[in-house]
Design an enzyme around this catalytic site. Structure first.
Site, PDB file in Angstrom:
ATOM      1  N   GLU A  49      45.588  48.249  61.383  1.00 47.51           N
ATOM      2  CA  GLU A  49      45.314  49.545  60.753  1.00 47.51           C
ATOM      3  C   GLU A  49      43.895  49.969  61.134  1.00 47.51           C
ATOM      4  O   GLU A  49      42.930  49.224  60.923  1.00 47.51           O
ATOM      5  CB  GLU A  49      45.470  49.497  59.226  1.00 47.51           C
ATOM      6  N   ASP A 101      33.907  49.256  64.659  1.00 48.50           N
ATOM      7  CA  ASP A 101      34.789  50.412  64.827  1.00 48.50           C
ATOM      8  C   ASP A 101      35.832  50.077  65.897  1.00 48.50           C
ATOM      9  O   ASP A 101      35.707  49.057  66.588  1.00 48.50           O
ATOM     10  CB  ASP A 101      33.988  51.674  65.183  1.00 48.50           C
ATOM     11  N   ASP A 123      39.419  60.937  60.445  1.00 50.67           N
ATOM     12  CA  ASP A 123      38.486  62.039  60.140  1.00 50.67           C
ATOM     13  C   ASP A 123      38.782  63.239  61.051  1.00 50.67           C
ATOM     14  O   ASP A 123      38.761  63.104  62.269  1.00 50.67           O
ATOM     15  CB  ASP A 123      37.036  61.585  60.364  1.00 50.67           C
ATOM     16  N   LYS A 127      34.731  71.172  62.299  1.00 50.95           N
ATOM     17  CA  LYS A 127      33.913  72.144  63.026  1.00 50.95           C
ATOM     18  C   LYS A 127      34.178  72.028  64.528  1.00 50.95           C
ATOM     19  O   LYS A 127      34.242  70.905  65.049  1.00 50.95           O
ATOM     20  CB  LYS A 127      32.422  71.882  62.762  1.00 50.95           C
ATOM     21  N   ASP A 159      46.575  65.442  57.184  1.00 55.18           N
ATOM     22  CA  ASP A 159      46.845  66.673  56.438  1.00 55.18           C
ATOM     23  C   ASP A 159      46.125  67.835  57.115  1.00 55.18           C
ATOM     24  O   ASP A 159      45.959  68.888  56.515  1.00 55.18           O
ATOM     25  CB  ASP A 159      46.382  66.538  54.981  1.00 55.18           C
TER      26      ASP A 159
HETATM   27  C1  SAM Z   1      39.243  60.140  55.987  1.00 59.43           C
HETATM   28  S1  SAM Z   1      38.996  58.446  55.853  1.00 59.43           S
HETATM   29  C2  SAM Z   1      40.639  57.818  55.532  1.00 59.43           C
HETATM   30  C3  SAM Z   1      40.611  56.461  54.903  1.00 59.43           C
HETATM   31  C4  SAM Z   1      41.982  55.847  54.574  1.00 59.43           C
HETATM   32  N1  SAM Z   1      42.774  55.651  55.765  1.00 59.43           N
HETATM   33  C5  SAM Z   1      42.740  56.666  53.569  1.00 59.43           C
HETATM   34  O1  SAM Z   1      43.856  57.152  53.893  1.00 59.43           O
HETATM   35  O2  SAM Z   1      42.255  56.800  52.428  1.00 59.43           O
HETATM   36  C6  SAM Z   1      38.781  57.988  57.577  1.00 59.43           C
HETATM   37  C7  SAM Z   1      38.312  56.547  57.742  1.00 59.43           C
HETATM   38  O3  SAM Z   1      38.266  56.254  59.140  1.00 59.43           O
HETATM   39  C8  SAM Z   1      37.123  55.457  59.381  1.00 59.43           C
HETATM   40  N2  SAM Z   1      36.768  55.581  60.813  1.00 59.43           N
HETATM   41  C9  SAM Z   1      36.175  56.621  61.412  1.00 59.43           C
HETATM   42  N3  SAM Z   1      35.987  56.363  62.732  1.00 59.43           N
HETATM   43  C10 SAM Z   1      36.500  55.111  62.959  1.00 59.43           C
HETATM   44  C11 SAM Z   1      36.596  54.286  64.104  1.00 59.43           C
HETATM   45  N4  SAM Z   1      36.123  54.677  65.291  1.00 59.43           N
HETATM   46  N5  SAM Z   1      37.185  53.071  63.983  1.00 59.43           N
HETATM   47  C12 SAM Z   1      37.657  52.665  62.768  1.00 59.43           C
HETATM   48  N6  SAM Z   1      37.586  53.413  61.635  1.00 59.43           N
HETATM   49  C13 SAM Z   1      37.015  54.617  61.732  1.00 59.43           C
HETATM   50  C14 SAM Z   1      36.076  56.022  58.423  1.00 59.43           C
HETATM   51  O4  SAM Z   1      35.022  55.116  58.154  1.00 59.43           O
HETATM   52  C15 SAM Z   1      36.909  56.317  57.182  1.00 59.43           C
HETATM   53  O5  SAM Z   1      36.938  55.219  56.280  1.00 59.43           O
END
Ligand code: SAM
Length: 220
Positions: A49, A101, A123, A127, A159
């Site tokens: 995940e 990451d 994410d 923008k 979404d």
């Molecule tokens: C909008 S949140 C969604 C979190 C979770 N999946 C949920 O549905 O509640 C996006 C998550 O992706 C993580 N994220 C962003 N860039 C990432 C990357 N390159 N590798 C792994 N995770 C990443 C962020 O830290 C954040 O926790």
């Protein structure tokens, strides 16, 4: 270009919390991730995940499938504290996670292929000038090819309609994956036992439509 653009550390972080995380067997960092390859030998099926947030989904999935291995990556530390607390309380032995990451983690995944990959609410960077920060682009899809095998399933949940279109386009362009139409949208969520994460609840609360996409690795 950076790999990760969000905030890694919560504002008030206690040293003992970090130490507990570091000392746990299921937390992987650059120092111990190489050992991970020997730890995982006893498992047959691997699941990944990317961006697990607070870990609600990966935790629920690993509880239900204790013979499968689950690996999660998310650089945001706060989420790791939630997940770590739950793993300790449950005694799970099949769930590992890292604050590397995805692109950093990828370097350590040589030779590992996943049966399932789940990405929930990546994410959207709404923008226009930030769109290049989005995780799912053609380079990302090409990397997924290297850690998957024929019929690997990739579930993406979003979404955000503009990102949805980009995700569909990136996978459509790829010669490695195809959009599965056997089950669509919410059926994907049900069939894959997707848990209600923080961002899922947030989307529902603001009456946003949530899109579940299922991609499958093609025969090469
Ligand atoms: C909008 S949140 C969604 C979190 C979770 N999946 C949920 O549905 O509640 C996006 C998550 O992706 C993580 N994220 C962003 N860039 C990432 C990357 N390159 N590798 C792994 N995770 C990443 C962020 O830290 C954040 O926790």
């Amino acid at each position: 270009m950076l790999n990760f653009y969000g905030r890694r550390h919560p504002r008030n972080i206690k040293n003992n919390k970090l130490k507990n995380l570091d000392d746990s067997n299921f937390f992987l960092d650059k120092k111990n991730i190489k050992k991970f390859n020997s730890t995982i030998k006893k498992f047959k099926n691997f699941n990944l995940e990317i961006g697990f947030g607070r870990g609600e989904n990966i935790f629920a999935q690993s509880l239900k499938n204790t013979n499968d291995l689950f690996l999660g990556c998310d650089p945001y530390l706060s989420g790791s504290f939630y997940l770590s607390k739950n793993i300790k309380a449950s005694g799970l032995k099949n769930l590992f996670f890292t604050t590397l990451d995805f692109l950093e983690l990828f370097k350590f995944l040589k030779g590992i292929t996943f049966k399932r990959i789940i990405i929930m609410f990546p994410d959207p960077w709404p923008k226009i000038r930030h769109k290049k920060r989005r995780l799912i682009n053609s380079n990302f899809v090409n990397l997924l090819d290297l850690i998957t095998f024929e019929k690997t399933k990739i579930v993406v949940v979003t979404d955000h309609e503009d990102y949805l279109n980009q995700i569909l386009y990136e996978f459509y362009k790829s010669k490695f994956f195809e959009l599965s139409t056997e089950i669509v949208n919410y059926e994907v969520g049900v069939s894959f036992d997707i848990a209600f994460t923080k961002y899922y609840k947030k989307a529902k609360k603001s009456n946003k439509k949530v899109y579940f996409l299922l991609f499958e690795k093609k025969k090469s």
